[in-house]
Design a protein around this motif. Structure first.
Motif, PDB file in Angstrom:
ATOM      1  N   VAL A  81       0.816  -1.232   0.000  1.00  0.00           N
ATOM      2  CA  VAL A  81       0.000   0.000   0.000  1.00  0.00           C
ATOM      3  C   VAL A  81       0.841   1.269   0.000  1.00  0.00           C
ATOM      4  N   ASP A  82       2.153   1.143   0.052  1.00  0.00           N
ATOM      5  CA  ASP A  82       3.009   2.322   0.170  1.00  0.00           C
ATOM      6  C   ASP A  82       3.116   3.052  -1.167  1.00  0.00           C
ATOM      7  N   ARG A  83       2.570   4.250  -1.207  1.00  0.00           N
ATOM      8  CA  ARG A  83       2.727   5.131  -2.375  1.00  0.00           C
ATOM      9  C   ARG A  83       3.376   6.449  -1.952  1.00  0.00           C
ATOM     10  N   THR A  84       4.004   6.474  -0.795  1.00  0.00           N
ATOM     11  CA  THR A  84       4.648   7.697  -0.329  1.00  0.00           C
ATOM     12  C   THR A  84       5.856   8.010  -1.190  1.00  0.00           C
ATOM     13  N   LEU A  85       6.265   9.275  -1.167  1.00  0.00           N
ATOM     14  CA  LEU A  85       7.370   9.740  -1.996  1.00  0.00           C
ATOM     15  C   LEU A  85       8.582  10.157  -1.191  1.00  0.00           C
ATOM     16  N   THR A  86       8.493  10.158   0.133  1.00  0.00           N
ATOM     17  CA  THR A  86       9.609  10.577   0.975  1.00  0.00           C
ATOM     18  C   THR A  86       9.884   9.520   2.031  1.00  0.00           C
ATOM     19  N   ALA A  87      11.113   9.532   2.546  1.00  0.00           N
ATOM     20  CA  ALA A  87      11.465   8.585   3.610  1.00  0.00           C
ATOM     21  C   ALA A  87      10.649   8.854   4.859  1.00  0.00           C
ATOM     22  N   ALA A  88      10.465  10.132   5.190  1.00  0.00           N
ATOM     23  CA  ALA A  88       9.681  10.474   6.381  1.00  0.00           C
ATOM     24  C   ALA A  88       8.237  10.034   6.219  1.00  0.00           C
ATOM     25  N   GLY A  89       7.682  10.163   5.010  1.00  0.00           N
ATOM     26  CA  GLY A  89       6.323   9.701   4.770  1.00  0.00           C
ATOM     27  C   GLY A  89       6.204   8.198   4.903  1.00  0.00           C
ATOM     28  N   ALA A  90       7.218   7.472   4.431  1.00  0.00           N
ATOM     29  CA  ALA A  90       7.201   6.011   4.570  1.00  0.00           C
ATOM     30  C   ALA A  90       7.253   5.605   6.034  1.00  0.00           C
TER      31      ALA A  90
ATOM     32  N   GLN B 223      -0.062  18.580  -7.333  1.00  0.00           N
ATOM     33  CA  GLN B 223       0.892  19.609  -6.924  1.00  0.00           C
ATOM     34  C   GLN B 223       1.645  19.197  -5.658  1.00  0.00           C
ATOM     35  N   LEU B 224       0.910  18.635  -4.723  1.00  0.00           N
ATOM     36  CA  LEU B 224       1.558  18.197  -3.483  1.00  0.00           C
ATOM     37  C   LEU B 224       2.573  17.095  -3.751  1.00  0.00           C
ATOM     38  N   ARG B 225       2.197  16.131  -4.563  1.00  0.00           N
ATOM     39  CA  ARG B 225       3.107  15.023  -4.826  1.00  0.00           C
ATOM     40  C   ARG B 225       4.300  15.460  -5.671  1.00  0.00           C
ATOM     41  N   GLU B 226       4.116  16.449  -6.493  1.00  0.00           N
ATOM     42  CA  GLU B 226       5.243  16.975  -7.250  1.00  0.00           C
ATOM     43  C   GLU B 226       6.234  17.653  -6.313  1.00  0.00           C
ATOM     44  N   ALA B 227       5.715  18.369  -5.316  1.00  0.00           N
ATOM     45  CA  ALA B 227       6.597  19.011  -4.340  1.00  0.00           C
ATOM     46  C   ALA B 227       7.282  17.980  -3.449  1.00  0.00           C
ATOM     47  N   LEU B 228       6.596  16.877  -3.187  1.00  0.00           N
ATOM     48  CA  LEU B 228       7.147  15.850  -2.300  1.00  0.00           C
ATOM     49  C   LEU B 228       8.172  14.968  -3.000  1.00  0.00           C
TER      50      LEU B 228
ATOM     51  N   ALA C  30      -1.754  12.026   0.818  1.00  0.00           N
ATOM     52  CA  ALA C  30      -1.739  12.078  -0.643  1.00  0.00           C
ATOM     53  C   ALA C  30      -1.454  10.698  -1.237  1.00  0.00           C
ATOM     54  N   ALA C  31      -0.584   9.925  -0.568  1.00  0.00           N
ATOM     55  CA  ALA C  31      -0.279   8.577  -1.046  1.00  0.00           C
ATOM     56  C   ALA C  31      -1.506   7.669  -0.926  1.00  0.00           C
ATOM     57  N   ALA C  32      -2.257   7.807   0.176  1.00  0.00           N
ATOM     58  CA  ALA C  32      -3.469   7.003   0.341  1.00  0.00           C
ATOM     59  C   ALA C  32      -4.501   7.360  -0.724  1.00  0.00           C
ATOM     60  N   ALA C  33      -4.597   8.637  -1.051  1.00  0.00           N
ATOM     61  CA  ALA C  33      -5.516   9.045  -2.110  1.00  0.00           C
ATOM     62  C   ALA C  33      -5.059   8.521  -3.466  1.00  0.00           C
ATOM     63  N   GLU C  34      -3.751   8.537  -3.699  1.00  0.00           N
ATOM     64  CA  GLU C  34      -3.214   8.015  -4.958  1.00  0.00           C
ATOM     65  C   GLU C  34      -3.503   6.519  -5.081  1.00  0.00           C
ATOM     66  N   LEU C  35      -3.366   5.795  -3.977  1.00  0.00           N
ATOM     67  CA  LEU C  35      -3.670   4.364  -3.982  1.00  0.00           C
ATOM     68  C   LEU C  35      -5.142   4.134  -4.289  1.00  0.00           C
ATOM     69  N   ALA C  36      -6.006   4.923  -3.642  1.00  0.00           N
ATOM     70  CA  ALA C  36      -7.446   4.759  -3.853  1.00  0.00           C
ATOM     71  C   ALA C  36      -7.858   5.132  -5.266  1.00  0.00           C
ATOM     72  N   SER C  37      -7.114   6.058  -5.890  1.00  0.00           N
ATOM     73  CA  SER C  37      -7.476   6.511  -7.235  1.00  0.00           C
ATOM     74  C   SER C  37      -7.257   5.426  -8.284  1.00  0.00           C
ATOM     75  N   SER C  38      -6.481   4.400  -7.946  1.00  0.00           N
ATOM     76  CA  SER C  38      -6.232   3.323  -8.901  1.00  0.00           C
ATOM     77  C   SER C  38      -7.475   2.475  -9.135  1.00  0.00           C
ATOM     78  N   GLY C  39      -8.515   2.674  -8.304  1.00  0.00           N
ATOM     79  CA  GLY C  39      -9.779   1.977  -8.510  1.00  0.00           C
ATOM     80  C   GLY C  39      -9.972   0.815  -7.569  1.00  0.00           C
ATOM     81  N   GLY C  40     -11.231   0.626  -7.161  1.00  0.00           N
ATOM     82  CA  GLY C  40     -11.544  -0.518  -6.324  1.00  0.00           C
ATOM     83  C   GLY C  40     -11.230  -0.343  -4.855  1.00  0.00           C
TER      84      GLY C  40
END
Length: 903
Positions: free
Chosen positions: A300-309, A345-350, A577-587
C-alpha cells in the motif's frame, strides 16, 4: 564469535608504544566494542579486533610492529570510506568505538608529546547512529528502554536519535511482546531480571543490560530544561526511569552530549488498536515472515519521501481505536482523492524531497555534512510550495482540518530557508573539510581569503608591478625560494644601486637577502606580508568558512522546533496524498466506521496477494463478501486446502488495520465497526528456541484470544485443534466456538476442517456456515476461490496431495484407506444434538430406576472384563451378546456353531 561479544583476550599493555598505549586504554574502557583507531588517513583495527572486524568486512589482516615480542595483527579502512564499513558492522550487530585524533602532528610536536592525542569521541551502536548511510530511510531506529513498574507492569520509553522523537508508555508485563513487535527496536535496554526473561531472551544481541539511574524523573526533566516532567504529561515512575535510562545510554555513546529531542509523548497505551506479536506476524503488516517485500506496508506504500514512509509504517503498526481521529484521516484522503490537481501539486513538491528530520538530527549532534544544510534549504522550499498548493485549494469543498493544520506547520516562523539559499554554494562538497560549502557573495571576508588563496599568481604579479615601480627596476621578478620564501630578484647592476641607496621607510623598503653572480635578491615588508598571507590563506579560508557554517547551523537549531514540525507536517501530507493516490487506482473505498460492532465488506480483496498477482501478471484476484454484523457475528468457514481460506481470513483482518490506520480499503463498500483488539491465528509454527511444539504455540495463542477478546474485538482463527488427535482437536475447536459465541461475543472468522462443527449452526443463533466453492470438471478439481453460504462436504486433501507431487501409488493407497474409513463412518451415529458432544448414550429408563430389574443383555454386558479376556474369549462374548438380541439371535447362534466347528 558473536557480533555482540567482546573480541579475544588482549595481551598485557605493559611495554606498549605511546600510540598503542592509547589503543589499550580505549579498549579497556570499551571492551565490548571494536576500536576504530585513527592513524592519519586510516582507521585501524588491532589484535582481536583486526581478526574479528577483518572477517566481517572482508579485509586482509596484516602484521605491523611488535608488542611483547609478537607481531600485531592489523586491518584498516580509509577515513573517507568509514561510513560504508560502519554500516556493514552495525547491521551485523557490532558496536564500534571511534577513537579520533584530537590534534595535528604539528600540535603534538609543539607540546613535545610522544604521540598525537587520541580519544574515544563516540560509540556507534544500532540505535544511536545518525549517518544517512547507516540508517534505513523508511524505518525508524528505536532505542527502547524497559523498567519494571510494580509487580506486573512495565514502564517503557523509546526514542529515535536520528529524528528526536520520544515516547513513553506503561503497559502490563504480558503485553511486552506486543510492544516489541510493534516497534521492532534496534536496541533494547533492560535490567537483568527483564533482560533474561522469556520475552527478551530470543532477541539476543539486541538486548543490553542496564539499570535505571536514581531520581530518574529529575534527570529526565533536566534533559529538557524543565523543573518536572509534568510539563509534558503524566508519567509513571517506571516511564520516568526508562526515559532516564535511555538518555544515559545516548549520552554514554555520544561523548556526553544529547541530540535535539522533542518533548516526550506519554502514550498511556490508549487510543490504538491492540495487536499482539502473533497477530502482527500472522498478518505480515510491516515485513514478510519469509523475507521479501510481500507485506502490507509494501503493498500500500505510495509515499514519496522517507519520512512519509516512516509515518505510514507507524500508522499501520498502531492503527487508531477512536472514531473521531480515524474519520479526520479519512476526510483528508477523501479530499485529496477528489482534488486531483491539488494532489498532483503536493506530490510533485514531495517527489525527491529530502529528509529534514534526520538532517536536523545530525546538525544537533555536530555529525552533519554539507548536504544536511542543503536538505533543510530544499525541504523548507518544498514545504512552502506545498503550503501554497493547499492555500489555493481553499474553497468548496473546504480543506479538512488535518490538512489545514499541516499547511500552517509547513512554513515555520523564523525559517532559515532564505538565509541558507543565499549562503550555500550551488554545488556542495561531500564533506565540510573539503571546503566550498559557502557560495560567493555571502561573506566578504571569506571571499577575500578565497581570492588570495585561489589567485596567488595574480596577487604576486600585482605586487611585482608595484615593487618594480617603487624601486625603479623594470626587470624585477618575484621568485619563490624553498627556505626563504618569496623574494624580489633584480639584475646585479640594479641590485648594487639598491644596496648603495638609503631606502625610504615603509612596507616597500628593500632588505637584502641574497647575492648571486648576476643578480641580487631582496625582500620587504609587503613581500613578507604576501608570503605570510598566501601560506595562511588556505587555513584562514577554511577557518572563516567553518565560522560561517557554524552560524548557519545555529540559525537552523534556533528554528529547530518549527523545522521539526514542518517535517512532521510534510510526512503527514505525504501519507494522505499517497493514500488518495492508492485509492485513485480503482476498487478502493472509504470505510464507514460506526460506533457499533458491525462488519460488512462487499467484494473485498487481499491487498498483498492482489499486488503480487498484478506484479507477476497472474490471474485476477477473486473478490469476496464478508458479513459479521450483529445477528451473524461468527462465520464458520469450511473448504479444502488451496481454496483460499487463509487468504480470506487475513484479508478481512487487514481491512480492520487499513481502515483504522486512516486508509481506504480494497473493496466496493465496507462498514467496519470500531475494533479495540485484533487477533489473527493463521499459519502457526513451532517455537524451537522456546521449546514449544506447534500445538503448544497454537494453544497459547488461542488462550490469549479467550482471555483478552471482547464484544468489540475482531478474531480470525484458522484450524484450531489441528495439531493433536482428531477427537481432542474437535473437542477443543467445539468449545472455543462456543466461548466465542456465548461469552466473548466477538466478530469472528473461524476456518476449520472439522466438518462436524457445522452441527452447531442450529444451536448457536449467530453462527453462519460458509464454504470455499469447489467445482469438479472431468475428474479434476477446480478451486474457484469464492466464499458462499453453507458447508463444504469434503476437504479434497488427496487432490492437494496429488498436486504437491506425492507419488501416485501413495495417493492411490490413501484413496483406498479413505473409502474404507468413510464406509465405517456411515454406521456411526451422527453427533448428538445435545451437549456435551461426547456424552455416552443414555441408559434405558428401567436400568436407571431403583427397584427395577435390568434386562439380561445389560446384565451380561456389565459382567464382562475386557482387560482380562483373551481374544478368543472376547469373540465368544461378542457373539453371546449378539445372540441376546431378539431379532438376530438365531443367525448369530448359527455363526457361533460354525466358528466352534472350525476351532
Amino acid at each position: 564469535m558473536d557480533a555482540a561479544s567482546p573480541s579475544s583476550p588482549l595481551p598485557d599493555a605493559a611495554g606498549a608504544t605511546p600510540a598503542m598505549a592509547q589503543w589499550f586504554a580505549a579498549k579497556a574502557a570499551h571492551p565490548d566494542a571494536l576500536i576504530f583507531f585513527r592513524m592519519g588517513d586510516f582507521f585501524e583495527l588491532f589484535f582481536g579486533d583486526a581478526i574479528l572486524g577483518g572477517e566481517a568486512l572482508g579485509l586482509a589482516v596484516a602484521h605491523r610492529g611488535e608488542h611483547g615480542g609478537q607481531p600485531i595483527p592489523m586491518a584498516g579502512v580509509p577515513v573517507h570510506a568509514m561510513e560504508v564499513y560502519l554500516a556493514r558492522l552495525i547491521r551485523r550487530g557490532f558496536r564500534v568505538a571511534i577513537c579520533e585524533q584530537m590534534e595535528t602532528p604539528e600540535q603534538a610536536k609543539a607540546r613535545k608529546a610522544p604521540a598525537v592525542r587520541r580519544e574515544v569521541v563516540r560509540i556507534v551502536t544500532p540505535a544511536t547512529v545518525t549517518e544517512e548511510a547507516l540508517l534505513e530511510g523508511a524505518r525508524p531506529s528505536w532505542l527502547l528502554a524497559l523498567v519494571p513498574d510494580g509487580t506486573d507492569r512495565v514502564g517503557a520509553a523509546w526514542l529515535d536519535v536520528s529524528t528526536g522523537h520520544v515516547c513513553t508508555e506503561t503497559l502490563p508485563a504480558g503485553e511486552l511482546g506486543a510492544l516489541l513487535a510493534r516497534l521492532d527496536p534496534a536496541e533494547v535496554l533492560a535490567p537483568e531480571a527483564l533482560a533474561g526473561g522469556d520475552v527478551l531472551t530470543p532477541l539476543g544481541g539486541v538486548v543490553r543490560e542496564a539499570m535505571p539511574p536514581k531520581e530518574g524523573a529529575r534527570l529526565a526533566a533536566e534533559a529538557w530544561g524543565v523543573a518536572s516532567l509534568d510539563a509534558f504529561g503524566s508519567f509513571s515512575e517506571g516511564e520516568a526511569g526508562a526515559l532516564a535510562m535511555a538518555l544515559d545510554y545516548v549520552r554514554a555513546t555520544s561523548g556526553g552530549s544529547l541530540p535535539r529531542l522533542a518533548p516526550p509523548e506519554c502514550r498511556g497505551g490508549e487510543g490504538t488498536l491492540r495487536m499482539d506479536a502473533a497477530t502482527r506476524r500472522s498478518l505480515e503488516i510491516l515485513k514478510a515472515e519469509r523475507g521479501g517485500k510481500d507485506c502490507l506496508l509494501a503493498a500500500v506504500d505510495r509515499t514519496l519521501t522517507a519520512a512519509g514512509a516512516r509515518e505510514l509504517a507507524a500508522r499501520l503498526a498502531a492503527p487508531l481505536a477512536e472514531a473521531g481521529p480515524i474519520a479526520a484521516r479519512h476526510d483528508a484522503v477523501s479530499f485529496l482523492l477528489a482534488a486531483t490537481t491539488v494532489r498532483g501539486q503536493l506530490r510533485e513538491a514531495l517527489r525527491g524531497a529530502p529528509d529534514m528530520a534526520r538532517a536536523l538530527g545530525r546538525l544537533s549532534v555536530e555529525r552533519f555534512f554539507p548536504r544536511d544544510l542543503a536538505a533543510l534549504r530544499d525541504g523548507l522550499g518544498r514545504a512552502e510550495a506545498m503550503r501554497a498548493a493547499l492555500a489555493e485549494a481553499a474553497g468548496v469543498p473546504p480543506v479538512p482540518p488535518l490538512l489545514l493544520a499541516a499547511g500552517e506547520a509547513l512554513v515555520p516562523e523564523g525559517s532559515p530557508r532564505a538565509e541558507l539559499a543565499r549562503a550555500l554554494a550551488a554545488e556542495l562538497p561531500a564533506r565540510l573539510e573539503e571546503g566550498g560549502v559557502v557560495g560567493p557573495g555571502y561573506d566578504g571576508e571569506l571571499d577575500a581569503l578565497r581570492r588570495l588563496r585561489d589567485d596567488a599568481r595574480g596577487a604576486i604579479l600585482a605586487l611585482q608591478m608595484d615593487l618594480a615601480q617603487a624601486w625603479g627596476v623594470a626587470s624585477l621578478k618575484i621568485r619563490h625560494h624553498q627556505q626563504l620564501g618569496f623574494l624580489a630578484e633584480v639584475p646585479a647592476a640594479a641590485g648594487e644601486v639598491l644596496l648603495r641607496q638609503k631606502p625610504a621607510p615603509g612596507p616597500m623598503a628593500p632588505v637584502h637577502r641574497q647575492s648571486m653572480a648576476n643578480a641580487h635578491r631582496f625582500t620587504c615588508g609587503a613581500l613578507s606580508d604576501l608570503d605570510r598571507k598566501l601560506s595562511q590563506a588556505r587555513d584562514e579560508a577554511a577557518k572563516r568558512e567553518a565560522l560561517v557554517v557554524r552560524h548557519l547551523r545555529k540559525l537552523c537549531l534556533d528554528a529547530a522546533g518549527g523545522i521539526a514540525a514542518a517535517a512532521r507536517a510534510a510526512a503527514e501530507v505525504d501519507v494522505h496524498a499517497a493514500a488518495a493516490e492508492l485509492a485513485s487506482s480503482g476498487g478502493w473505498c472509504r470505510p464507514e466506521i460506526p460506533d457499533r460492532p458491525d462488519f460488512c465488506v462487499t467484494q473485498g480483496r487481499h491487498p498483498v496477494v492482489e499486488a503480487a498477482l498484478r506484479r507477476s501478471r497472474g490471474p485476477a484476484f477473486v473478490p469476496n463478501d464478508a458479513d459479521l454484523s450483529p445477528g451473524r457475528r461468527l462465520c464458520l468457514l469450511t473448504g479444502p486446502n488451496m481454496a483460499g481460506k487463509s487468504t480470506y481470513l487475513r484479508q478481512n483482518a487487514l481491512m480492520v488495520v487499513l481502515a483504522q490506520a486512516g486508509l481506504f480499503v480494497p473493496a466496493e463498500s465496507a462498514r467496519i465497526g470500531l475494533v479495540d483488539r485484533l487477533f489473527s491465528r493463521v499459519g502457526t509454527a513451532d517455537d524451537i528456541a522456546g521449546g514449544r511444539s506447534t500445538f503448544m504455540v497454537e494453544m497459547s495463542e488461542t488462550a490469549a484470544v479467550l482471555n483478552l477478546a471482547g464484544p468489540r474485538s475482531f478474531v480470525v482463527l484458522d484450524e484450531v485443534g489441528r495439531g493433536t488427535a482428531t477427537w481432542d482437536g474437535l473437542a477443543i475447536a467445539w468449545a472455543v466456538l462456543e466461548a466465542l459465541h456465548n461469552r466473548l461475543r466477538s466478530r469472528t472468522l473461524f476456518a476449520t476442517h472439522f466438518h462436524e462443527l457445522t452441527a452447531l449452526a442450529g444451536k448457536l443463533p449467530e453462527l453462519t456456515p460458509a464454504a470455499m466453492k469447489v467445482r469438479e470438471h472431468r475428474g479434476q478439481v477446480v478451486f474457484q476461490h469464492l466464499v458462499g453460504p453453507g458447508a463444504s462436504e469434503r476437504s479434497w486433501g488427496l487432490h492437494v496431495a496429488r498436486l504437491a507431487g506425492v507419488p501416485r501409488e501413495v495417493v492411490g493407497r490413501a484413496e483406498t484407506v479413505l473409502a474404507s474409513l468413510e464406509e465405517r463412518a456411515r454406521g456411526l451415529d451422527p453427533l448428538s444434538g445435545e451437549l456435551p458432544l461426547f456424552a455416552s448414550p443414555a441408559a434405558p429408563a428401567a436400568a436407571r430406576q431403583p427397584g427395577v430389574e435390568a434386562d439380561p443383555l445389560h446384565q451380561a454386558l456389565g459382567g464382562l472384563d475386557p482387560d482380562a479376556m483373551a481374544p478368543r474369549e472376547a469373540l465368544e462374548a461378542l457373539y453371546r451378546l449378539k445372540s441376546m438380541l431378539p431379532v438376530q439371535g438365531t443367525a448369530v447362534a448359527a455363526q457361533r456353531e460354525s466358528l466352534s466347528s472350525v476351532g
